[in-house]
Motif scaffolding. Structure first.
Motif, PDB file in Angstrom:
ATOM      1  N   ALA A 122     -18.066   4.673  66.110  1.00 28.57           N
ATOM      2  CA  ALA A 122     -18.063   3.871  64.883  1.00 28.57           C
ATOM      3  C   ALA A 122     -16.814   4.094  64.042  1.00 28.57           C
ATOM      4  O   ALA A 122     -16.516   3.293  63.156  1.00 28.57           O
ATOM      5  CB  ALA A 122     -19.304   4.183  64.056  1.00 28.57           C
ATOM      6  N   TYR A 123     -16.077   5.189  64.283  1.00 26.34           N
ATOM      7  CA  TYR A 123     -14.887   5.453  63.471  1.00 26.34           C
ATOM      8  C   TYR A 123     -13.738   4.565  63.915  1.00 26.34           C
ATOM      9  O   TYR A 123     -13.339   4.571  65.075  1.00 26.34           O
ATOM     10  CB  TYR A 123     -14.472   6.921  63.559  1.00 26.34           C
ATOM     11  CG  TYR A 123     -13.126   7.166  62.899  1.00 26.34           C
ATOM     12  CD1 TYR A 123     -12.965   6.985  61.528  1.00 26.34           C
ATOM     13  CD2 TYR A 123     -12.011   7.524  63.653  1.00 26.34           C
ATOM     14  CE1 TYR A 123     -11.737   7.167  60.922  1.00 26.34           C
ATOM     15  CE2 TYR A 123     -10.776   7.717  63.054  1.00 26.34           C
ATOM     16  CZ  TYR A 123     -10.645   7.536  61.686  1.00 26.34           C
ATOM     17  OH  TYR A 123      -9.422   7.709  61.085  1.00 26.34           O
TER      18      TYR A 123
ATOM     19  N   PRO B 204     -13.031  14.041  67.151  1.00 22.84           N
ATOM     20  CA  PRO B 204     -14.095  13.620  66.228  1.00 22.84           C
ATOM     21  C   PRO B 204     -13.752  13.977  64.790  1.00 22.84           C
ATOM     22  O   PRO B 204     -13.273  15.075  64.517  1.00 22.84           O
ATOM     23  CB  PRO B 204     -15.314  14.416  66.712  1.00 22.84           C
ATOM     24  CG  PRO B 204     -15.003  14.819  68.101  1.00 22.84           C
ATOM     25  CD  PRO B 204     -13.519  15.003  68.154  1.00 22.84           C
ATOM     26  N   HIS B 205     -13.991  13.058  63.874  1.00 22.28           N
ATOM     27  CA  HIS B 205     -13.722  13.313  62.463  1.00 22.28           C
ATOM     28  C   HIS B 205     -15.028  13.367  61.678  1.00 22.28           C
ATOM     29  O   HIS B 205     -15.202  12.682  60.667  1.00 22.28           O
ATOM     30  CB  HIS B 205     -12.772  12.255  61.901  1.00 22.28           C
ATOM     31  CG  HIS B 205     -11.368  12.409  62.379  1.00 22.28           C
ATOM     32  ND1 HIS B 205     -10.633  13.562  62.170  1.00 22.28           N
ATOM     33  CD2 HIS B 205     -10.560  11.582  63.087  1.00 22.28           C
ATOM     34  CE1 HIS B 205      -9.426  13.422  62.712  1.00 22.28           C
ATOM     35  NE2 HIS B 205      -9.365  12.242  63.275  1.00 22.28           N
ATOM     36  N   ASP B 206     -15.932  14.182  62.165  1.00 25.23           N
ATOM     37  CA  ASP B 206     -17.182  14.440  61.466  1.00 25.23           C
ATOM     38  C   ASP B 206     -16.999  15.690  60.610  1.00 25.23           C
ATOM     39  O   ASP B 206     -16.540  16.727  61.117  1.00 25.23           O
ATOM     40  CB  ASP B 206     -18.303  14.664  62.477  1.00 25.23           C
ATOM     41  CG  ASP B 206     -19.587  15.109  61.806  1.00 25.23           C
ATOM     42  OD1 ASP B 206     -20.118  14.344  60.994  1.00 25.23           O
ATOM     43  OD2 ASP B 206     -20.042  16.237  62.092  1.00 25.23           O
TER      44      ASP B 206
ATOM     45  N   GLY C 114      -8.010  -8.094  55.326  1.00 22.43           N
ATOM     46  CA  GLY C 114      -8.471  -7.709  53.993  1.00 22.43           C
ATOM     47  C   GLY C 114      -9.726  -6.884  53.958  1.00 22.43           C
ATOM     48  O   GLY C 114     -10.189  -6.525  52.886  1.00 22.43           O
ATOM     49  N   GLY C 115     -10.305  -6.556  55.119  1.00 26.00           N
ATOM     50  CA  GLY C 115     -11.573  -5.839  55.127  1.00 26.00           C
ATOM     51  C   GLY C 115     -11.414  -4.374  54.839  1.00 26.00           C
ATOM     52  O   GLY C 115     -10.352  -3.884  54.475  1.00 26.00           O
ATOM     53  N   GLY C 116     -12.494  -3.645  55.038  1.00 28.47           N
ATOM     54  CA  GLY C 116     -12.480  -2.204  54.828  1.00 28.47           C
ATOM     55  C   GLY C 116     -13.699  -1.763  54.068  1.00 28.47           C
ATOM     56  O   GLY C 116     -14.507  -2.566  53.610  1.00 28.47           O
ATOM     57  N   ASN C 117     -13.834  -0.430  53.953  1.00 30.16           N
ATOM     58  CA  ASN C 117     -14.981   0.134  53.249  1.00 30.16           C
ATOM     59  C   ASN C 117     -14.766   0.082  51.746  1.00 30.16           C
ATOM     60  O   ASN C 117     -13.666   0.204  51.281  1.00 30.16           O
ATOM     61  CB  ASN C 117     -15.179   1.594  53.671  1.00 30.16           C
ATOM     62  CG  ASN C 117     -15.709   1.684  55.083  1.00 30.16           C
ATOM     63  OD1 ASN C 117     -16.683   1.028  55.435  1.00 30.16           O
ATOM     64  ND2 ASN C 117     -15.069   2.505  55.906  1.00 30.16           N
TER      65      ASN C 117
ATOM     66  N   ALA D 189      -0.754   3.504  61.750  1.00 29.79           N
ATOM     67  CA  ALA D 189      -0.497   3.877  63.144  1.00 29.79           C
ATOM     68  C   ALA D 189      -0.709   5.370  63.355  1.00 29.79           C
ATOM     69  O   ALA D 189      -1.223   5.799  64.401  1.00 29.79           O
ATOM     70  CB  ALA D 189       0.926   3.476  63.540  1.00 29.79           C
ATOM     71  N   ILE D 190      -0.338   6.171  62.369  1.00 22.32           N
ATOM     72  CA  ILE D 190      -0.551   7.613  62.475  1.00 22.32           C
ATOM     73  C   ILE D 190      -2.041   7.935  62.461  1.00 22.32           C
ATOM     74  O   ILE D 190      -2.510   8.806  63.202  1.00 22.32           O
ATOM     75  CB  ILE D 190       0.216   8.341  61.360  1.00 22.32           C
ATOM     76  CG1 ILE D 190       1.704   8.362  61.713  1.00 22.32           C
ATOM     77  CG2 ILE D 190      -0.312   9.759  61.148  1.00 22.32           C
ATOM     78  CD1 ILE D 190       2.597   8.952  60.664  1.00 22.32           C
ATOM     79  N   LEU D 191      -2.816   7.221  61.651  1.00 23.55           N
ATOM     80  CA  LEU D 191      -4.266   7.436  61.675  1.00 23.55           C
ATOM     81  C   LEU D 191      -4.834   7.126  63.057  1.00 23.55           C
ATOM     82  O   LEU D 191      -5.731   7.825  63.545  1.00 23.55           O
ATOM     83  CB  LEU D 191      -4.952   6.581  60.615  1.00 23.55           C
ATOM     84  CG  LEU D 191      -4.706   6.949  59.149  1.00 23.55           C
ATOM     85  CD1 LEU D 191      -5.573   6.076  58.243  1.00 23.55           C
ATOM     86  CD2 LEU D 191      -4.976   8.423  58.885  1.00 23.55           C
ATOM     87  N   TYR D 192      -4.327   6.075  63.690  1.00 26.10           N
ATOM     88  CA  TYR D 192      -4.769   5.781  65.059  1.00 26.10           C
ATOM     89  C   TYR D 192      -4.351   6.905  66.010  1.00 26.10           C
ATOM     90  O   TYR D 192      -5.132   7.328  66.868  1.00 26.10           O
ATOM     91  CB  TYR D 192      -4.196   4.446  65.532  1.00 26.10           C
ATOM     92  CG  TYR D 192      -5.022   3.252  65.130  1.00 26.10           C
ATOM     93  CD1 TYR D 192      -6.289   3.046  65.668  1.00 26.10           C
ATOM     94  CD2 TYR D 192      -4.545   2.327  64.208  1.00 26.10           C
ATOM     95  CE1 TYR D 192      -7.058   1.950  65.298  1.00 26.10           C
ATOM     96  CE2 TYR D 192      -5.307   1.222  63.832  1.00 26.10           C
ATOM     97  CZ  TYR D 192      -6.561   1.041  64.381  1.00 26.10           C
ATOM     98  OH  TYR D 192      -7.324  -0.043  64.006  1.00 26.10           O
TER      99      TYR D 192
END
Length: 249
Positions: A85-86, A120-122, A246-249, A111-114
């Motif tokens: 889901a991340y 895992p970023h839990d 334009g999406g996102g949390n 790109a760096i986040l990818y």
């Protein structure tokens, strides 16, 4: 009591096994480790190591931070973790806002986040791993304590702590943006190597400022740094699309 103490090593072994299996699953998508080796087979600097010189703590002239930081709500972390889901694209609003604040490229930051999504970023899992390996990085941008503490000096988030990164993804994005800002201040105006500015900054994020400057002078990255660069190029178009939508949390 003696029997209980004797069983504890098995409990720790079981916990470690769970962490390692989850970590391996998170890395299976791209095979990268995010750690570089320098030119000529010599080790590169520690990933995300602190830049070698400290630029001014004031925001750059193009940064909205000079007139106050943007208000961005960070997605909550209190949920059952699902690695599938991340997606860094869900944090496009944070990336755009924090890149603007620090005066860096939002596409590069995304790109760096990818690139850094190989594990895992839990929050709970990151903390469990950090207890086993104290030198581990925290947050969705995989930042080490020393780099965070150096980057936050004189910045709007100077009162924040590195330990908050797993739970506050906006803070993780913000710190990464300012770290890139600090790296950019150290780049020569006209690098002599074959890499453009964004590629050099990504290499600096991965291997440290000293190696970045060596690459800017024409040094050849080692195999792992080259892999990081290859993944950056592979993620570049995807990062551009993520930032543009334009999406996102």
């Amino acid at each position: 009591m003696a029997g209980e103490r004797g069983r504890r090593p098995w409990l720790w072994a079981a916990l470690l096994l769970v962490v390692l299996v989850a970590w391996a699953c998170g890395r299976s998508g791209d095979g990268g480790k995010g750690a570089g080796t320098g030119a000529g087979g010599k080790p590169d600097a520690t990933p995300h190591s602190t830049p070698t010189s400290r630029p001014s703590s004031s925001p750059s002239p193009n940064s909205p931070g000079s007139t106050g930081s943007p208000t961005v709500s960070a997605p909550g972390a209190s949920h059952t973790y699902d690695p599938a889901a991340y997606d860094p694209a869900n944090y496009a609003p944070q990336v755009r806002a924090r890149a603007a604040e620090a005066g860096v490229s939002p596409r590069l930051l995304m790109a760096i986040l990818y690139n850094e999504s190989y594990k895992p970023h839990d929050p709970a899992l990151e903390r469990a791993w950090q207890r086993y390996k104290p030198g581990a990085a925290f947050g969705i941008a995989n930042m080490h304590r020393a780099a965070f503490d150096e980057t936050k000096r004189g910045r709007p988030f100077a009162d924040r702590r590195w330990e908050e990164l797993p739970d506050d993804r906006d803070l993780a994005v913000r710190a990464a943006a300012w770290y890139l800002h600090d790296l950019a201040r150290q780049l020569p105006a006209h690098p002599s190597g074959p890499y453009d500015k964004d590629e050099l900054l990504a290499l600096g994020y991965n291997t440290g400022a000293g190696n970045m400057l060596a690459f800017a002078r024409g040094a050849t990255p080692g195999s792992q740094a080259a892999d990081y660069l290859a993944r950056l190029r592979s993620n570049w178009d995807k990062a551009g699309r993520a930032v543009a939508r334009g999406g996102g949390n």
